[in-house]
Design an enzyme around this catalytic site. Sequence first.
Site, PDB file in Angstrom:
ATOM      1  N   SER A 249       6.371  -7.546  -6.517  1.00  0.00           N
ATOM      2  CA  SER A 249       7.433  -7.189  -5.575  1.00  0.00           C
ATOM      3  C   SER A 249       8.676  -8.011  -5.896  1.00  0.00           C
ATOM      4  O   SER A 249       8.580  -9.137  -6.402  1.00  0.00           O
ATOM      5  CB  SER A 249       6.943  -7.519  -4.168  1.00  0.00           C
ATOM      6  OG  SER A 249       8.028  -7.635  -3.291  1.00  0.00           O
ATOM      7  N   TYR A 273       3.124 -14.024   2.349  1.00  0.00           N
ATOM      8  CA  TYR A 273       2.976 -12.768   1.596  1.00  0.00           C
ATOM      9  C   TYR A 273       3.625 -12.913   0.210  1.00  0.00           C
ATOM     10  O   TYR A 273       3.021 -12.598  -0.816  1.00  0.00           O
ATOM     11  CB  TYR A 273       3.624 -11.604   2.360  1.00  0.00           C
ATOM     12  CG  TYR A 273       4.003 -10.453   1.474  1.00  0.00           C
ATOM     13  CD1 TYR A 273       3.032  -9.641   0.931  1.00  0.00           C
ATOM     14  CD2 TYR A 273       5.347 -10.208   1.138  1.00  0.00           C
ATOM     15  CE1 TYR A 273       3.374  -8.606   0.069  1.00  0.00           C
ATOM     16  CE2 TYR A 273       5.697  -9.177   0.292  1.00  0.00           C
ATOM     17  CZ  TYR A 273       4.705  -8.383  -0.241  1.00  0.00           C
ATOM     18  OH  TYR A 273       5.045  -7.370  -1.100  1.00  0.00           O
ATOM     19  N   LYS A 277       2.091 -12.831  -3.896  1.00  0.00           N
ATOM     20  CA  LYS A 277       2.581 -12.056  -5.048  1.00  0.00           C
ATOM     21  C   LYS A 277       2.940 -13.003  -6.199  1.00  0.00           C
ATOM     22  O   LYS A 277       2.646 -12.728  -7.362  1.00  0.00           O
ATOM     23  CB  LYS A 277       3.796 -11.208  -4.663  1.00  0.00           C
ATOM     24  CG  LYS A 277       3.474 -10.063  -3.737  1.00  0.00           C
ATOM     25  CD  LYS A 277       2.635  -8.983  -4.418  1.00  0.00           C
ATOM     26  CE  LYS A 277       2.186  -7.902  -3.471  1.00  0.00           C
ATOM     27  NZ  LYS A 277       1.150  -7.021  -3.983  1.00  0.00           N
TER      28      LYS A 277
HETATM   29  O1  LIG Z   1      14.180  -2.559  11.958  1.00  0.00           O
HETATM   30  C1  LIG Z   1      14.792  -2.992  10.979  1.00  0.00           C
HETATM   31  C2  LIG Z   1      14.142  -3.252   9.754  1.00  0.00           C
HETATM   32  C3  LIG Z   1      14.906  -3.755   8.713  1.00  0.00           C
HETATM   33  N1  LIG Z   1      16.232  -3.970   8.850  1.00  0.00           N
HETATM   34  C4  LIG Z   1      17.026  -4.499   7.743  1.00  0.00           C
HETATM   35  O2  LIG Z   1      16.895  -3.607   6.645  1.00  0.00           O
HETATM   36  C5  LIG Z   1      16.924  -4.326   5.420  1.00  0.00           C
HETATM   37  C6  LIG Z   1      15.683  -3.992   4.650  1.00  0.00           C
HETATM   38  O3  LIG Z   1      14.563  -4.508   5.336  1.00  0.00           O
HETATM   39  P1  LIG Z   1      13.050  -4.116   4.989  1.00  0.00           P
HETATM   40  O4  LIG Z   1      12.183  -4.849   5.952  1.00  0.00           O
HETATM   41  O5  LIG Z   1      12.902  -2.644   4.933  1.00  0.00           O
HETATM   42  O6  LIG Z   1      12.881  -4.642   3.526  1.00  0.00           O
HETATM   43  P2  LIG Z   1      13.095  -6.123   2.930  1.00  0.00           P
HETATM   44  O7  LIG Z   1      14.193  -6.008   1.933  1.00  0.00           O
HETATM   45  O8  LIG Z   1      13.239  -7.131   3.979  1.00  0.00           O
HETATM   46  O9  LIG Z   1      11.703  -6.399   2.264  1.00  0.00           O
HETATM   47  C7  LIG Z   1      11.078  -5.482   1.423  1.00  0.00           C
HETATM   48  O10 LIG Z   1      11.452  -5.708   0.116  1.00  0.00           O
HETATM   49  C8  LIG Z   1      11.194  -7.005  -0.380  1.00  0.00           C
HETATM   50  C9  LIG Z   1      11.659  -7.069  -1.790  1.00  0.00           C
HETATM   51  O11 LIG Z   1      13.041  -6.934  -1.863  1.00  0.00           O
HETATM   52  C10 LIG Z   1       9.726  -7.318  -0.252  1.00  0.00           C
HETATM   53  O12 LIG Z   1       8.974  -6.559  -1.169  1.00  0.00           O
HETATM   54  C11 LIG Z   1       9.228  -7.055   1.138  1.00  0.00           C
HETATM   55  O13 LIG Z   1       7.828  -7.169   1.154  1.00  0.00           O
HETATM   56  C12 LIG Z   1       9.585  -5.684   1.587  1.00  0.00           C
HETATM   57  O14 LIG Z   1       9.220  -5.491   2.950  1.00  0.00           O
HETATM   58  C13 LIG Z   1      16.996  -5.813   5.803  1.00  0.00           C
HETATM   59  O15 LIG Z   1      18.328  -6.219   5.736  1.00  0.00           O
HETATM   60  C14 LIG Z   1      16.537  -5.837   7.258  1.00  0.00           C
HETATM   61  O16 LIG Z   1      17.079  -6.868   8.031  1.00  0.00           O
HETATM   62  C15 LIG Z   1      16.871  -3.700  10.035  1.00  0.00           C
HETATM   63  O17 LIG Z   1      18.086  -3.897  10.166  1.00  0.00           O
HETATM   64  N2  LIG Z   1      16.143  -3.210  11.064  1.00  0.00           N
END
Ligand SMILES: O=c1ccn([C@@H]2O[C@H](COP(=O)(O)OP(=O)(O)O[C@H]3O[C@H](CO)[C@H](O)[C@H](O)[C@H]3O)[C@@H](O)[C@H]2O)c(=O)[nH]1
Length: 466
Positions: A249, A273, A277
Amino acid sequence: MAKLRVGDVVKFCIKKITYFGIFCELEGVTALIHPIRSFMGCRFRHCYMFQDRSVSKGRFLSSPPGLSPTFQVYMEPMFENQYKLLARAGNRVQEWVSSINFDSREMGSSVEQNILVTGGAGFIGTHTVVQLLKEGFKVSDRTLIISVSIIDNLDNSVIEAVDRVRELVGPDLSKKLDFTQGDLRNKGDIEKLFSKQRFDAVIHFAGLKAVGESVANPRRYFDNNLVGTIHLYETMAKYNCKMMVFSSSATVYGQPEKIPCMEDFELKAMNPYGRTKLFLEEIARDIQAAEPEWRIVLLRYFNPVGAHESGRIGEDPKGIPNNLMPYIQQVAVGRLPELNVYGHDYPTEDGSAVRDYIHVMDLADGHIAALRKLFADPKIGCTAYNLGTGRGTSVLEMVAAFEKASGKKIPIKLCPRRPGDATAVYASTERAEKELGWKAKYGVDEMCRDQWKWANNNPWGYQKKP
Ligand SMILES: O=c1ccn([C@@H]2O[C@H](COP(=O)(O)OP(=O)(O)O[C@H]3O[C@H](CO)[C@H](O)[C@H](O)[C@H]3O)[C@@H](O)[C@H]2O)c(=O)[nH]1
């Protein structure tokens, strides 16, 4: 007329396709075991009987169903050194010593490969299995026919997803798909699979992936992700299956100091988590360094979204989603009232955080490209590749794209930043393009279109409305 001896490797043609077989004795009857089936699947489905050890224009004693009883057969010494065969007389010929260094490029023009997919009932797993079965993959100029075995403990997935994979690939290809409910933490579950059939490569998706849950319960993460994978490596080594595509990831980049993220950046983990990885990448590198015959590809996914274009399979997280797109999707179908947008004061164009969203079908194709690389390149060692589009999209841009695709208004609430979130993360795609010959095809509009089709057709995922 050639005189064959037990252990001779013969080459023969049926309908212009070249096969190789090993001459052996089975219950006192001479037999030609077709190694493509037998080595690859250990199934002995194709066991060709001869009248005696003398074979001229090849007459079958009993011809295999659907095949012409006439064929050419001649001695082919080329592979003798590569096959170490222990053919035993007895009612079960099982003792194949498969210390062959099998290289599909040297085999016939149509070769069946048996791929084990751990976690194959999950989001990325199901999409990859569909593509694998439908497309097969080519190494040099040969299409490798694929059969797939899924092992999944159904902890965060449901059997319905596998049924839909079968529906999408159709009844014929479904015959090439096996499902076992099993848990990699139980060594016996993996051992049982490997003792039944030979696997040529493993795509290892199985694992837990919720950041918040990993902070609250790290032991669960270490047990599932680390212990399970170590068992898998041990069993693969025991059965001489040493090709692995591992689901890593972009989380291993932590909060990158520079973007785009390049594969040789320093690696960091921000939560348990992420640490699993990172540890698993290190474990893979150590194993491969100690035993150079291993070929391992580490795929660093950025933000997987979207769904199969049919709308029949997609992401179906249990409980309230943590990730952005499943959350938006549940707001769109009325399961959740509004989206919390975490952070609106980032130094980005609209103040919301930027990520590299990638269509799950592109990811699936990335796995096929990785397998092709494993089969074709004995010098691959242990290599990491980013799977992303190389483009950054902000949270608010994603919301707007989803609204456009669905025609639904997504109410939002601007909230403080989520702890641990980076401002902007996106991939450098250069290495994957150059070395895997893979490049993402889909943009944000297609991701949202397909995600909406899945959501609209399955507002409660694979379950019925409670
Ligand atoms: O309800 C929500 C959920 C997410 N976000 C925002 O959307 C963006 C993306 O969030 P995600 O949770 O969808 O994804 P992340 O980039 O945080 O994380 C994902 O990508 C990562 C790698 O970049 C890791 O693999 C991780 O496990 C995976 O969940 C972030 O700025 C987060 O703050 C919101 O605003 N509201």
